[in-house]
Write a protein that holds these residues in place. Structure first.
Motif, short mmCIF file in Angstrom:
data_model
loop_
_atom_site.label_atom_id
_atom_site.label_comp_id
_atom_site.label_asym_id
_atom_site.label_seq_id
_atom_site.Cartn_x
_atom_site.Cartn_y
_atom_site.Cartn_z
N TYR A 113 26.10 38.55 30.37
CA TYR A 113 26.50 37.95 31.64
C TYR A 113 25.75 36.64 31.83
O TYR A 113 24.53 36.60 31.89
CB TYR A 113 26.20 38.89 32.80
N ASP A 138 30.28 33.01 33.79
CA ASP A 138 31.13 34.20 33.79
C ASP A 138 31.41 34.71 35.20
O ASP A 138 30.54 34.64 36.08
CB ASP A 138 30.48 35.32 32.98
N ASN A 139 32.61 35.23 35.40
CA ASN A 139 32.94 35.88 36.67
C ASN A 139 32.33 37.28 36.75
O ASN A 139 32.03 37.76 37.83
CB ASN A 139 34.46 35.98 36.83
N ALA A 140 32.18 37.90 35.60
CA ALA A 140 31.64 39.26 35.52
C ALA A 140 31.06 39.47 34.13
O ALA A 140 31.37 38.71 33.21
CB ALA A 140 32.75 40.28 35.78
N GLU A 150 36.07 41.23 30.47
CA GLU A 150 35.16 41.35 31.60
C GLU A 150 35.27 42.77 32.15
O GLU A 150 36.33 43.38 32.09
CB GLU A 150 35.53 40.36 32.71
N GLU A 209 36.62 45.21 38.22
CA GLU A 209 35.99 45.11 39.53
C GLU A 209 35.44 46.44 40.04
O GLU A 209 34.40 46.49 40.68
CB GLU A 209 36.99 44.53 40.53
N TYR A 229 31.80 46.96 39.16
CA TYR A 229 30.80 45.96 39.55
C TYR A 229 29.54 46.59 40.11
O TYR A 229 28.43 46.21 39.74
CB TYR A 229 31.37 44.99 40.59
#
Length: 88
Positions: free
Chosen positions: A14, A19-21, A65, A68, A71
């Motif tokens: 990460y 990166d978004n995730a 990734e 969600e 997360y």
């Protein structure tokens, strides 16, 4: 992260600025899992065991990734890693 009973491992990466995730950068079972773990140890990369999470992450493709819905769990792991790094 590793699963000692079935020798499964996942490596996440990460980069907060890019990166978004977190992304799956390595995954495997058996000998490949042992190599992932060995490489992490040789490079002083923190290892966190979470059998349930490993099972879920093994289903993702390399480079994917994390979804969600994971997360919160992965954030807890990243928090653990940051704490370990701060202690060293």
């Amino acid at each position: 992260m590793e699963n000692k009973d079935t020798k499964e491992a996942i490596a996440l990466k990460y980069n907060i600025t890019q990166d978004n995730a977190p992304k799956v950068i390595a995954k495997g079972t058996g000998n490949l899992a042992q190599e992932i773990i060995k490489t992490a140890q040789e490079n002083d990369i923190s290892i966190k065991e979470d059998d349930d999470l490993v099972k879920v992450l093994l289903q993702l493709k390399l480079g994917a990734e994390i979804p969600e819905e994971l997360y919160e769990v992965v954030a807890e792991i990243l928090s653990f890693v940051f704490e370990i790094e701060d202690l060293n």
